[in-house]
Design a protein around this motif. Structure first.
Motif: not given
Lengths: 492, 542
Positions: B370-393
């Protein structure tokens, strides 16, 4: 780039009646791993070769295969020339791909509950070493118990221990572990020696679970009897004949020639009370080779049968008595002859003295060459010598001075970990397998260096089973006989 | 080859990394859920390889507002603020789920989840389990999955989505032997992860081949910001076959220093304030610049040094790094590592709403696809959080969706069968096509970009996607389909990179002179679907 030739196991259960090996020669980059060798074969020579991989960096546990019989992660093991690559010892789906799922599904999981308590840092620290497992199933591939009896295997036990330590778990994992075969482990240590993450499953999971089982009163009755005997007599077996220590008049045995070294002799229950003749052979060999031997009479059972079975109640007393017995006599090197005692003293004790196995002592100080005997021998590696103490070369060096040696795979005979007493059928099944391996070698005799192995294997082969020192002594006797024949006048 | 295997379920989840498994666990509360995975569940994907950590606001001194600000700033303000808002608010809750399910994160002396500093963040909010954080999460998720009633189809390769009119009603897949399987579902969740395997040098696992982007695009979903490729600053450089292997940001989080071949901490030239803990786009460009300027190591990297740290800290906080480098003959306690940038993460992907709905009815997306969460550059540590937050949703909203009529149009199946059958009579080695694609992408669509090279690369990619690749047997069909997916994903990257005529975050156009900074950019997302492509402007479409 360099050229590598490898033999690769091929089997397609839909087409092939049996497996075969194919030899491939490919170019790989400097530092390539086995996985890259497989890629090269697949991409340039044979796209039908099936193998499994995923992360390529040792973190997912998909790519375990056997290289020259040893389970490894293909992505981490360096590719070498002339290797043989086979699947793990699990049901093969195709070529190097094995069916991991049925085994993975048996591994227990934490059941979420509202009644759970959150862990503390101390809980986390205790669990962490058991958590590195990547479920590659290398351990399952080498576990001898799983081949002959119902046992969920090393990593399933690791997981049970991990759950047992976690306050978030509300199930009784100890009873579950016992039902899953906790007492079938022979403590052969094969699992953690092949573990890519070096998780010490026998010591850190199985023995600890057995300790928890002991506290729940689930120790096997035969193991309880052994513990009671140790507690009462200081020895793990009963006296049925004069013991080695009774047979030795002196407690210091001087060598025949100049003294090369002095060692304290930790005899162990089995050589003292079941195989005293073998211990006497050892003394002869030591005397002949300049080793002064001190035998403190106060020594007792090392505690191995208690540790392996999780009965730790009076272990500290045993340890203290044994350490004092030697240290009070200012002995700085203690020699063991029993592989189990040696492994226990080296790994479970904190000793103020150095502990050496008799094979280490004899090879360190060197032996007088014995006469060669016209027999072919095979050698059974005692688990507690090979994996418990890392002793591989020394016994082979000694044996080769007397006879021709034919190697066989190093697999547990089934006598350790309390299995011979607690799970006799399993021990017998493993013993039978050893008997078959011995037969395959075509050897005339079997040599070992552990009283448990010697005693047990003798019941499962028609070949004579001898201790290394007995073999050496036979070599010396032959040498003496020949010398006598040469010097004695004929007809005398 | 007939499609005689048919699975019918309420929710179909495609992909078994952190997002997919989380989605399946959640969806199973609402109805029959099937998880389909290219690998063995728990072993595939990139979550299990993620080393560094999981960002979550857990302390009073920190706040969701600061995490939001850090994420937008790090993302060069291209992120979808609503998605970021959800990410920062729900990351702590999802961390709570993991802990409840048995995750063994490192704890502090106060028995709280420990956190460490990561790049581009004002507060040390990266939770970790040594340097095997993703593995810890995956182990926990798979345990939780085992006690749910999700059915797993393992080592199946999804070829395409099934559609009934404009709605997605499941997927068509191959099993490991190459047999066709149809999976019908009321809702389908795409959680196939990323695709930086389209580059020659990449951190991704074998499953990072961009299948989800290609599958979604072919079905008609809209993708955004596909030009936004994160090059992780620190990948291994040798041995050759291990090039690109991730060297976690945690190394710098724990105090690791970046040095060039004259032992200079060169980050002071690029970001004197944040130094080694600047954002990944900045550090990656800095390292690439140092190497290009001839200040690199013999093996073509720069040094990453932790030898000044206490040995115990290295052993307990970076055990995987220690073990991996030891395997290749480097003891990081005594010697510096050599590192260079490596393609790591695709920030772009299917356009989603806060409920993870894509532009296609019946199709949800979560995680890296999926796109849009990290914009033009992702912060380290935000991808694992993303998997859980948006996986659940994704699991929740897919699960709550209505039942639908799942009429499978046989023409669709026939077309797909013809597509794969052609591979059996093909002539070209797919491995060769894959290698050419990866090398072209690395050369022409890497860190430093210009229109000439991007156009050239796009032409090569388009040609490669027409190559008559051959499947030696039915078992090799999946491999051919994946090579085609890689080609399509690569083309989406090149096309989007050409459309975005500005430098922003990870996307650097050296051929474009630009006066605006990120916050004042007139541009928003690039978008791409079979029906339209372009870039959004502030105030309308370009």
């Amino acid at each position: 780039m360099r050229k590598i030739t490898a033999r690769v196991y091929r089997f397609d259960k839909e087409k092939d009646r049996e497996a075969h090996f194919e030899e491939y020669t490919v170019e790989v980059n400097e530092g390539a791993r086995v996985l890259h060798l497989l890629h090269a074969i697949h991409d340039t020579l044979d796209p039908t070769l099936s193998y499994r991989y995923c992360c390529g960096s040792g973190q997912c546990g998909s790519c375990a295969v056997r290289v020259n019989r040893e389970p490894v992660l293909a992505c981490m093991e360096e590719a070498r020339d002339k290797i043989t690559i086979e699947p793990l010892n699990l049901p093969v789906k195709k070529d190097l791909v094995v069916d991991l799922v049925p085994t993975l599904e048996t591994i227990a999981s934490l059941k979420p509950s509202d009644a759970q308590k959150m862990p503390k840092k101390s809980d986390i620290d205790a669990i962490k070493p058991l958590r590195d497992c990547i479920e590659c199933l290398c351990c399952v591939s080498v576990c001898p118990a799983m081949d002959v009896i119902k046992f969920l295997g090393p990593t399933a036990m690791r997981q049970e221990m991990r759950l047992a330590l976690d306050p978030r778990n509300i199930d009784d994992r100890i009873t579950a572990a016992v039902q899953e075969g906790l007492f079938t482990c022979t403590s052969c240590q094969a699992c953690w020696k092949v573990c890519p993450k070096e998780i010490e499953i026998p010591g850190k999971a199985i023995e600890k679970l057995r300790y928890f089982a002991n506290k729940k009163g689930l120790t096997l009755p035969r193991h309880q009897e052994v513990a009671a005997l140790v507690k009462e007599t200081g020895r793990s077996v009963t006296r049925i004949e004069p013991t080695f220590m009774e047979l030795m008049n002196a407690d210091v045995i001087e060598p025949t020639g100049p003294v090369k070294a002095t060692v304290g002799f930790f005899i162990g229950c089995m050589y003292n009370m079941r195989l005293p003749k073998t211990a006497l052979d050892a003394i002869e060999v030591l005397r002949r080779n300049g080793i002064r031997v001190i035998i403190p009479k106060e020594q007792i059972c090392c505690g191995s049968p208690l540790i392996r079975t999780g009965q730790l109640a009076f272990l500290d007393t045993l340890k203290k008595r044994n350490i004092d017995a030697f240290w009070n006599r200012h002995i700085d090197t203690v020699m063991t002859m029993c592989a189990g005692c040696g492994s226990t003293l080296k790994n479970d004790y904190k000793t103020p003295f150095v502990v050496m196995d008799i094979n280490e002592v004899l090879t360190k100080y060197g032996i007088e060459p014995p006469e060669r005997l016209p027999v072919r021998a095979t050698y059974h590696d005692p688990c507690h010598l090979l994996r418990g103490q890392g002793i591989y070369d020394q016994p082979r060096q000694l044996i080769r001075q007397v006879v021709d040696l034919i190697d066989m795979p190093s697999i547990c005979c089934g006598s350790g970990g309390g299995v011979k007493s607690g799970m006799p059928e399993e021990a017998a099944a493993l013993g039978e397998r050893r008997g078959e391996e011995i037969k395959k070698t075509g050897a005339d005799i079997v040599i070992s260096s552990c009283p448990f192995c010697e005693f047990h294997i003798a019941g499962h082969t028609d070949k004579p089973v001898k201790n290394i020192t007995t073999l050496l002594l036979e070599g010396y006797k032959e040498k003496d006989r020949k010398t006598r024949t040469l010097t004695d006048p004929p007809g005398n | 080859m007939l499609a005689d295997e048919v699975v019918d379920c309420h929710v179909l989840v495609i992909g078994s990394g952190g997002a997919g498994v989380r989605a399946a666990i959640e969806a199973s509360q609402y109805g029959d859920t099937v998880l389909i995975s290219k690998t063995i569940v728990g072993k595939g994907g990139c979550t299990t390889m993620a080393e560094g950590g999981y960002n979550a606001v857990l302390r009073e001194q920190d706040s969701c507002g600061i995490h939001f600000e850090d994420t937008l700033k790090g993302g060069a303000y291209l992120n979808d603020p609503e998605l970021v808002n959800i990410l920062v608010k729900e990351a702590p809750l999802r961390m709570g789920d993991l802990i409840k399910w048995g995750a063994v994160f490192d704890f502090t002396e106060n028995d709280e989840v420990a956190q460490r500093p990561f790049g581009g963040q004002q507060f040390p909010r990266t939770c970790y389990a040594g340097d095997r954080t993703g593995h810890e999460m995956m182990t926990t998720l798979v345990e939780r999955l085992d006690s749910s009633n999700v059915s797993s189809l393992q080592e199946f390769t999804v070829l395409d989505l099934l559609k009934n009119g404009e709605s997605v009603i499941g997927a068509i897949a191959l099993d490991e032997k190459g047999n066709i399987v149809l999976l019908k579902a009321d809702s389908t969740v795409l959680a196939t992860g990323g695709g930086t395997k389209v580059y020659d040098i990449s951190t991704n696992s074998s499953s990072g081949t961009g299948d989800g982007f290609a599958i979604g695009y072919r079905a008609g979903a809209e993708l955004i910001d596909m030009e936004m490729i994160q090059f992780h600053p620190t990948g291994a450089v040798f041995p050759y076959d291990a090039r690109g292997r991730l060297v976690t940001e945690a190394v710098r989080g724990e105090g690791g220093l970046l040095l060039n071949n004259i032992c200079e901490r060169f980050m002071k030239q690029y970001d004197p304030e944040r130094m080694e803990l600047s954002t990944r786009d900045v550090v990656a460009r800095a390292i690439a610049t140092e190497i290009q300027a001839g200040r690199g190591t013999k093996n073509g990297g720069v040094y990453l040094d932790v030898t000044h740290l206490p040995r115990e800290q290295i052993e307990t906080r970076l055990p995987v790094m220690l073990e991996q480098f030891l395997k290749f003959g480097v003891d990081i306690r005594n010697q510096p590592m050599e590192v260079a940038p490596t393609a790591h993460h695709i920030m772009g992907g299917l356009r989603i709403t806060t409920e993870c709905r894509t532009t296609l009815s019946g199709l949800f997306a979560c995680g890296e696809v999926a796109g849009g969460v990290h914009g033009a550059n992702r912060l380290g540590g935000n991808a694992l959080a993303e998997t859980q937050v948006f996986g659940k949703r994704a699991g929740e909203f897919a699960g709550k969706s209505e039942k639908r009529i799942k009429k499978v149009d046989s023409e669709q199946i026939k077309r797909k069968l013809a597509y794969i059958d052609a591979f059996l009579t093909g002539s070209e080695n797919p491995a060769g096509v894959r290698t050419l694609l990866q090398q072209s992408m690395w050369q022409g669509a890497g860190i430093f970009r210009n229109a000439t090279d991007l156009n050239k690369t796009l032409r090569i990619v388009n040609n490669l996607s027409l190559a008559p690749i051959r499947a030696e047997s039915l078992r090799n069909l999946a491999e051919c389909c994946i090579v085609r997916n890689m080609c399509l994903t690569a083309s989406l990257i090149c096309r989007s990179a050409l459309i975005r005529k500005e430098s922003r975050g990870a996307h650097l156009r050296v051929d474009i002179h630009q006066t605006h900074d990120a916050i004042h950019s007139p541009f928003l997302h690039t978008f791409m679907s079979p029906f339209r492509e372009g870039i959004e402007n502030i105030g309308g479409l370009a």
